[in-house]
Motif scaffolding. Sequence first.
Motif, PDB file in Angstrom:
ATOM      1  N   ALA A 183      52.659 -71.533 -74.748  1.00 30.61           N
ATOM      2  CA  ALA A 183      52.221 -72.592 -73.831  1.00 30.61           C
ATOM      3  C   ALA A 183      51.644 -72.052 -72.536  1.00 30.61           C
ATOM      4  N   GLU A 184      52.328 -71.081 -71.896  1.00 33.59           N
ATOM      5  CA  GLU A 184      51.859 -70.656 -70.589  1.00 33.59           C
ATOM      6  C   GLU A 184      50.548 -69.873 -70.658  1.00 33.59           C
ATOM      7  N   VAL A 185      50.199 -69.378 -71.829  1.00 36.90           N
ATOM      8  CA  VAL A 185      48.937 -68.656 -71.976  1.00 36.90           C
ATOM      9  C   VAL A 185      47.747 -69.599 -71.810  1.00 36.90           C
ATOM     10  N   VAL A 186      47.926 -70.861 -72.208  1.00 37.39           N
ATOM     11  CA  VAL A 186      46.805 -71.810 -72.168  1.00 37.39           C
ATOM     12  C   VAL A 186      46.988 -72.944 -71.162  1.00 37.39           C
ATOM     13  N   ALA A 187      48.233 -73.177 -70.691  1.00 38.04           N
ATOM     14  CA  ALA A 187      48.475 -74.363 -69.866  1.00 38.04           C
ATOM     15  C   ALA A 187      48.991 -74.064 -68.467  1.00 38.04           C
ATOM     16  N   SER A 188      49.120 -72.813 -68.089  1.00 40.23           N
ATOM     17  CA  SER A 188      49.570 -72.482 -66.738  1.00 40.23           C
ATOM     18  C   SER A 188      48.429 -72.699 -65.744  1.00 40.23           C
TER      19      SER A 188
ATOM     20  N   ASP B 261      40.148 -82.620 -64.559  1.00 42.99           N
ATOM     21  CA  ASP B 261      40.458 -83.712 -65.472  1.00 42.99           C
ATOM     22  C   ASP B 261      40.773 -83.191 -66.868  1.00 42.99           C
ATOM     23  N   GLU B 262      40.080 -82.150 -67.297  1.00 44.75           N
ATOM     24  CA  GLU B 262      40.379 -81.535 -68.592  1.00 44.75           C
ATOM     25  C   GLU B 262      41.768 -80.897 -68.583  1.00 44.75           C
ATOM     26  N   TYR B 263      42.092 -80.264 -67.466  1.00 47.03           N
ATOM     27  CA  TYR B 263      43.425 -79.655 -67.349  1.00 47.03           C
ATOM     28  C   TYR B 263      44.512 -80.727 -67.401  1.00 47.03           C
ATOM     29  N   GLY B 264      44.262 -81.855 -66.761  1.00 47.14           N
ATOM     30  CA  GLY B 264      45.225 -82.947 -66.817  1.00 47.14           C
ATOM     31  C   GLY B 264      45.465 -83.420 -68.235  1.00 47.14           C
ATOM     32  N   ARG B 265      44.412 -83.521 -69.036  1.00 47.45           N
ATOM     33  CA  ARG B 265      44.570 -83.953 -70.429  1.00 47.45           C
ATOM     34  C   ARG B 265      45.337 -82.903 -71.237  1.00 47.45           C
ATOM     35  N   LEU B 266      45.121 -81.626 -70.918  1.00 45.16           N
ATOM     36  CA  LEU B 266      45.875 -80.564 -71.585  1.00 45.16           C
ATOM     37  C   LEU B 266      47.361 -80.674 -71.249  1.00 45.16           C
ATOM     38  N   LEU B 267      47.677 -80.871 -69.967  1.00 46.07           N
ATOM     39  CA  LEU B 267      49.073 -81.038 -69.562  1.00 46.07           C
ATOM     40  C   LEU B 267      49.687 -82.282 -70.193  1.00 46.07           C
ATOM     41  N   ASP B 268      48.899 -83.315 -70.349  1.00 47.58           N
ATOM     42  CA  ASP B 268      49.371 -84.530 -70.998  1.00 47.58           C
ATOM     43  C   ASP B 268      49.881 -84.207 -72.403  1.00 47.58           C
ATOM     44  N   ARG B 269      49.121 -83.414 -73.141  1.00 54.93           N
ATOM     45  CA  ARG B 269      49.538 -83.041 -74.502  1.00 54.93           C
ATOM     46  C   ARG B 269      50.756 -82.126 -74.470  1.00 54.93           C
TER      47      ARG B 269
ATOM     48  N   PHE C 273      44.873 -83.924 -61.145  1.00 54.55           N
ATOM     49  CA  PHE C 273      45.117 -83.829 -62.587  1.00 54.55           C
ATOM     50  C   PHE C 273      46.185 -84.780 -63.123  1.00 54.55           C
ATOM     51  N   LEU C 274      47.148 -85.210 -62.291  1.00 50.50           N
ATOM     52  CA  LEU C 274      48.201 -86.085 -62.801  1.00 50.50           C
ATOM     53  C   LEU C 274      47.693 -87.461 -63.272  1.00 50.50           C
ATOM     54  N   PRO C 275      46.602 -88.008 -62.724  1.00 49.50           N
ATOM     55  CA  PRO C 275      46.119 -89.282 -63.262  1.00 49.50           C
ATOM     56  C   PRO C 275      45.776 -89.222 -64.752  1.00 49.50           C
ATOM     57  N   GLN C 276      45.482 -88.022 -65.269  1.00 49.17           N
ATOM     58  CA  GLN C 276      45.171 -87.881 -66.691  1.00 49.17           C
ATOM     59  C   GLN C 276      46.430 -87.704 -67.552  1.00 49.17           C
ATOM     60  N   VAL C 277      47.588 -87.589 -66.898  1.00 48.28           N
ATOM     61  CA  VAL C 277      48.851 -87.415 -67.636  1.00 48.28           C
ATOM     62  C   VAL C 277      49.486 -88.796 -67.779  1.00 48.28           C
ATOM     63  N   SER C 278      49.257 -89.423 -68.924  1.00 47.49           N
ATOM     64  CA  SER C 278      49.704 -90.803 -69.107  1.00 47.49           C
ATOM     65  C   SER C 278      50.492 -91.044 -70.391  1.00 47.49           C
TER      66      SER C 278
ATOM     67  N   VAL D   2      56.051 -88.922 -64.624  1.00 50.12           N
ATOM     68  CA  VAL D   2      55.658 -87.565 -64.241  1.00 50.12           C
ATOM     69  C   VAL D   2      55.261 -87.599 -62.775  1.00 50.12           C
ATOM     70  N   VAL D   3      55.996 -86.870 -61.922  1.00 47.69           N
ATOM     71  CA  VAL D   3      55.776 -86.938 -60.479  1.00 47.69           C
ATOM     72  C   VAL D   3      55.650 -85.533 -59.902  1.00 47.69           C
ATOM     73  N   PRO D   4      54.961 -85.378 -58.785  1.00 40.75           N
ATOM     74  CA  PRO D   4      54.870 -84.052 -58.152  1.00 40.75           C
ATOM     75  C   PRO D   4      56.157 -83.700 -57.416  1.00 40.75           C
ATOM     76  N   ALA D   5      56.408 -82.414 -57.287  1.00 37.56           N
ATOM     77  CA  ALA D   5      57.567 -81.932 -56.540  1.00 37.56           C
ATOM     78  C   ALA D   5      57.426 -82.288 -55.058  1.00 37.56           C
ATOM     79  N   GLN D   6      58.561 -82.399 -54.385  1.00 39.12           N
ATOM     80  CA  GLN D   6      58.560 -82.783 -52.970  1.00 39.12           C
ATOM     81  C   GLN D   6      58.875 -81.627 -52.018  1.00 39.12           C
ATOM     82  N   LEU D   7      59.684 -80.677 -52.464  1.00 37.50           N
ATOM     83  CA  LEU D   7      60.176 -79.643 -51.552  1.00 37.50           C
ATOM     84  C   LEU D   7      59.200 -78.484 -51.376  1.00 37.50           C
ATOM     85  N   LYS D   8      58.137 -78.460 -52.173  1.00 37.56           N
ATOM     86  CA  LYS D   8      57.062 -77.480 -52.038  1.00 37.56           C
ATOM     87  C   LYS D   8      57.609 -76.051 -52.071  1.00 37.56           C
TER      88      LYS D   8
END
Length: 302
Positions: free
Chosen positions: A194-199, A211-219, A246-251, A257-263
């Motif tokens: 996974a990390e080879v293609v989705a990191s 947007d393409e990356y978001g669709r990849l993360l969605d899968r 990218f998160l709008p494409q993760v549906s 699915v939410v972003p981290a807060q503490l950075k």
Amino acid sequence: MTQSDQSQPLAAQAVAPASVALDHLPKRAIGIDVGGTGIKGGIVNLHKGKLVGERFRIPTPRPATPEAVAEVISTILEELLGREKAPDRDELAVGVLVPGIVIDNVVLSAANIDDSWIECDAGELLRELPGDIFTFNDADGAGLAEARYGAGAGRSGSVLTITLGTGIGSALVHDGVLVPNSELGHLEFEGEVAEVVASAAARERMDMPWDEYGRLLDRYLTHVERLFSPSQFIIGGGISKRSDDFLPQVSSPRAPVVPAQLKNNAGIVGAALYGAEQRALAQRSDAADLDRVAAEKVAAEA
């Protein structure tokens, strides 16, 4: 402690979100995050999940051998302990994050640090430093902090943090209890690791549009959800600051699915929390052993 508290396993008492033990932790502890380019530490207010003062960072030595990293950790500890609001040395708990699998303080893999860390007993390596020191995986530290203080605070069930960077890290926290070393970046995904293609690094390497990356993360997240059924995904790592791209494409995932807060402070906060909880558990275990010995002595004399 109430009767219901006594009936819980010690681990649940120590790390559940509403646990009595959390109230008895020290107000402050120290967290140190060992990264591939920098080692950073800070004093953490455990009641708020926030840093007390600025974090202190030193570049990661080259090569990043256990001995060289231990020297940097020692320097960071001394700097932090010299501050006005530093924890008392007699009650000092220190959590140290390492980029690798860690079981009982023994490092079993090495990512972005020297291979000589493999099979290193980090507890023994750091034994002479101030305080009670506990080591664990870096993604687990960030995920624990997010589940307890950040985007997952107050949520029941399994909170799964996915950190996107050079690789893919993961942290699974169920009802406030960390399940360590999940390593979900190493899952097979669409015929690849996974990390080879989705990191985040893979996205940059392939010059992939957001947007393409978001669709990849969605899968990818849908694949992970089939295996672990989390109640929430948290997306961490430096890329989380670009989550709107990218998160709008993760549906597809059922779980939100939410972003981290503490950075960038998540690792330090999680490390300090883990160190304090492990120290509290160790003290409880010692007290239980003393009670058992005393009871056996009374029984023998009866």
